[in-house]
Design an enzyme around this catalytic site. Structure first.
Site, PDB file in Angstrom:
ATOM      1  N   SER A   1      40.859 -11.004  55.075  1.00  0.00           N
ATOM      2  CA  SER A   1      41.958 -10.641  55.988  1.00  0.00           C
ATOM      3  C   SER A   1      42.670 -11.890  56.477  1.00  0.00           C
ATOM      4  CB  SER A   1      41.404  -9.894  57.207  1.00  0.00           C
ATOM      5  OG  SER A   1      40.914  -8.647  56.824  1.00  0.00           O
TER       6      SER A   1
ATOM      7  N   ARG B   1      46.658 -13.541  55.701  1.00  0.00           N
ATOM      8  CA  ARG B   1      47.565 -13.840  56.822  1.00  0.00           C
ATOM      9  C   ARG B   1      47.996 -15.306  56.831  1.00  0.00           C
ATOM     10  NH1 ARG B   1      44.732  -9.296  57.780  1.00  0.00           N
ATOM     11  NH2 ARG B   1      45.346  -7.817  59.392  1.00  0.00           N
TER      12      ARG B   1
ATOM     13  N   GLY C   1      45.471  -3.285  49.546  1.00  0.00           N
ATOM     14  CA  GLY C   1      46.164  -2.508  50.575  1.00  0.00           C
ATOM     15  C   GLY C   1      46.701  -3.403  51.679  1.00  0.00           C
TER      16      GLY C   1
ATOM     17  N   ASP D   1      34.946  -1.707  56.966  1.00  0.00           N
ATOM     18  CA  ASP D   1      34.703  -2.010  55.553  1.00  0.00           C
ATOM     19  C   ASP D   1      33.215  -2.033  55.193  1.00  0.00           C
ATOM     20  OD1 ASP D   1      37.390  -2.202  55.034  1.00  0.00           O
ATOM     21  OD2 ASP D   1      37.470  -4.362  55.333  1.00  0.00           O
TER      22      ASP D   1
ATOM     23  N   LYS E   1      40.306   4.426  51.134  1.00  0.00           N
ATOM     24  CA  LYS E   1      40.140   2.985  50.879  1.00  0.00           C
ATOM     25  C   LYS E   1      40.296   2.743  49.371  1.00  0.00           C
ATOM     26  CE  LYS E   1      39.479   1.592  55.098  1.00  0.00           C
ATOM     27  NZ  LYS E   1      40.518   0.773  55.736  1.00  0.00           N
TER      28      LYS E   1
ATOM     29  N   ARG F   1      35.283   6.282  49.621  1.00  0.00           N
ATOM     30  CA  ARG F   1      33.977   5.623  49.762  1.00  0.00           C
ATOM     31  C   ARG F   1      32.864   6.569  50.205  1.00  0.00           C
ATOM     32  NH1 ARG F   1      36.008  -0.334  51.917  1.00  0.00           N
ATOM     33  NH2 ARG F   1      36.321  -1.139  49.806  1.00  0.00           N
TER      34      ARG F   1
ATOM     35  N   ARG G   1      33.345  -3.021  47.063  1.00  0.00           N
ATOM     36  CA  ARG G   1      32.269  -2.906  48.064  1.00  0.00           C
ATOM     37  C   ARG G   1      31.230  -1.868  47.664  1.00  0.00           C
ATOM     38  NH1 ARG G   1      34.298  -6.524  51.480  1.00  0.00           N
ATOM     39  NH2 ARG G   1      36.472  -6.340  52.124  1.00  0.00           N
TER      40      ARG G   1
HETATM   41  C1  S3P Z   1      42.346  -4.948  56.891  1.00  0.00           C
HETATM   42  C2  S3P Z   1      42.279  -3.819  57.649  1.00  0.00           C
HETATM   43  C3  S3P Z   1      41.427  -2.675  57.318  1.00  0.00           C
HETATM   44  C4  S3P Z   1      40.377  -3.017  56.287  1.00  0.00           C
HETATM   45  C5  S3P Z   1      40.927  -3.837  55.164  1.00  0.00           C
HETATM   46  C6  S3P Z   1      41.520  -5.127  55.685  1.00  0.00           C
HETATM   47  C7  S3P Z   1      43.261  -6.036  57.300  1.00  0.00           C
HETATM   48  O1  S3P Z   1      42.248  -1.643  56.784  1.00  0.00           O
HETATM   49  O2  S3P Z   1      39.799  -1.845  55.764  1.00  0.00           O
HETATM   50  O3  S3P Z   1      39.916  -4.151  54.212  1.00  0.00           O
HETATM   51  O4  S3P Z   1      43.147  -7.153  56.759  1.00  0.00           O
HETATM   52  O5  S3P Z   1      44.090  -5.794  58.190  1.00  0.00           O
HETATM   53  P1  S3P Z   1      42.947  -0.543  57.754  1.00  0.00           P
HETATM   54  O6  S3P Z   1      43.839  -1.250  58.652  1.00  0.00           O
HETATM   55  O7  S3P Z   1      43.686   0.372  56.821  1.00  0.00           O
HETATM   56  O8  S3P Z   1      41.804   0.139  58.430  1.00  0.00           O
END
Ligand code: S3P
Length: 436
Positions: free
Chosen positions: A22, A26, A94, A319, A346, A350, A391
């Site tokens: 994450s 960013r 995603g 996660d 996801k 899952r 995962r």
């Molecule tokens: C993430 C937020 C989560 C997580 C994903 C990473 C992020 O998703 O499941 O692996 O980096 O903001 P959601 O915001 O859809 O819950």
């Protein structure tokens, strides 16, 4: 590729895990729109984050990778991105798609976001709705899935948005768009979600206010704020460390120290849930990498006991449920999971994927729409499917280390999206996990 796992005994060790996924995404997005040079250390060179790097380069940003875990980003400034010459393919990610949609909705030019088969099946209405309310124009497929066609040249306006689901991706997409919007953007989340975007925006000089509201948080941000580049250190990913925590807990007597792991309180639900099941986990040497809390995690083999998992911890461990399902299957008694409806959208469904895998290994699982009851038992050998979900693959691999016979886990290529070198890392702990 498949994993072939032979039952094996984990030994005492010290280990590190790759950088946080994450945070790595960013660093690229915020570094690209900051003013000045951002140097990132500890970057996760996994496929998801490399897809984001490729997308930012296609938007005209100069990004060098002098070493696999170092990224140097020459910030283009808030208005310095350039029109891409092709559709942006975000692979399996995603996070990349949703955050990039927020960023691109505010640009002067049109763009198209697409991804692999899994990503092209994931819901994007959750970002299209608030971004449209801000004045963006985004078209998805008729069922709300990618590709996303994003129209440029529209001036966005701030909104006051109560998110119907707890999602850091949605919150972050709105905040990124909010940086470009007229006036104030205010997002209310129904439960606390990871706050890496807010922390990094602050580290880059933006004013972002947060306050608590019920179970969640309100985040506000004024549009038009320029970001200042800075040096960023990425901690190890707790979501990746979770597989090592899991393997250690299930082992006979291992004592393992996982060094330099991010322990941001919006991410540590997995530790709280495992502690509640009787896990022996301690955080040592607490410190900070910039605005992000870090610690070394000491784990020792433990006898786990099932119970009802507190649904208020779900967004803080979102996660980690594939690994927690395995912990539950190895625990005494039954474990009840609820409030997990987001797991169905996801990288795979899952709940269904883990129920399938555990059942093939002889575990009784009663699935419900928003969770499952997992009955503790012993893992047999056999062949299981990962559903191309990194995962799921890694969780089942750790289960297999204590199975009664060899376990083959099919289609594990996507482990490279988040934990490149997983099998080498766990082999160093004594786990016999091989690519086959
Ligand atoms: C993430 C937020 C989560 C997580 C994903 C990473 C992020 O998703 O499941 O692996 O980096 O903001 P959601 O915001 O859809 O819950």
């Amino acid at each position: 590729m498949d994993f072939k796992v032979t039952p094996s005994r984990l030994r005492d060790a010290r280990v590190t895990v790759p950088g946080d996924k994450s945070i790595s995404h960013r660093t690229l997005m915020l570094g690209s729109i900051a003013t000045g040079r951002t140097e990132v250390n500890g970057f996760l060179a996994g496929e998801d984050c490399l897809a984001t790097a490729a997308a930012m380069r296609a938007l005209g940003v100069e990004i060098r990778q002098p070493e696999p875990t170092v990224m140097v980003i020459e910030g283009a400034g808030l208005h310095g991105l350039r029109p891409p010459q092709h559709d942006l393919d975000l692979g399996n990610s995603g996070t990349a798609m949703r955050l990039m949609a927020g960023l691109l909705a505010a640009q002067e030019f049109d763009s198209v976001l697409t991804g692999d088969e899994s990503l092209r099946g994931r819901p994007m209405g959750r970002i299209v709705t608030p971004l449209t309310r801000m004045g963006a124009a985004i078209e998805s497929d008729c069922d709300g899935t990618p590709p996303l066609q994003i129209k440029g040249g529209l001036q966005l306006r701030g909104i006051d948005y109560a998110m119907p689901i707890a999602s850091a991706q949605v919150k972050s997409a709105i905040l990124l768009a909010g940086l470009y919007a007229d006036g104030l953007t205010k997002v209310t989340e129904p439960a606390v979600t990871r706050d890496h975007t807010e922390r990094m925006l602050r580290a880059m000089g933006a004013r972002v206010r947060t306050s608590t509201a019920g179970q969640g948080t309100i985040v506000t941000l004024e549009g038009g704020q320029a970001l200042r580049a800075c040096a960023l250190d990425v901690p190890g990913d707790l979501s990746s460390a979770t597989f090592i925590i899991l393997g250690t807990l299930l082992s006979q007597d291992a004592d393992i120290l996982i060094e330099n792991v991010g322990v941001n309180p919006t991410r540590t639900g997995v530790i709280d849930i495992l502690l509640g099941m009787g896990a022996n986990i301690e955080l040592e040497n607490r410190r900070r990498y910039g605005d992000e809390p870090v610690a070394d995690i000491r784990v020792r083999a433990s006898r786990l006991t099932g119970g009802a998992v507190d649904p208020t911890l779900v967004s803080l461990a979102i996660d980690e449920f594939p690994a927690l399902f395995v912990a539950a299957a190895a625990a005494r008694g039954t474990t009840t999971f609820s409030g997990l409806e987001e797991l169905r959208v996801k990288e795979s469904d899952r709940i269904a994927a883990m129920a399938d895998g555990l059942r093939r290994l002889g575990i009784v699982v009663d699935e419900s729409p928003d969770g499952a009851v997992v009955h503790g038992g012993r893992f047999s050998g056999g062949e299981v499917r990962s559903f191309h979900d990194h995962r799921v693959a890694m969780s089942l691999a750790m289960a297999a280390t204590i199975a009664e016979d060899i376990v083959v886990i099919r289609d594990v290529d996507n482990v490279n999206t988040s934990f490149p070198g997983f099998e080498t890392c766990v082999a160093g702990l004594g786990a016999d996990v091989r690519l086959a």
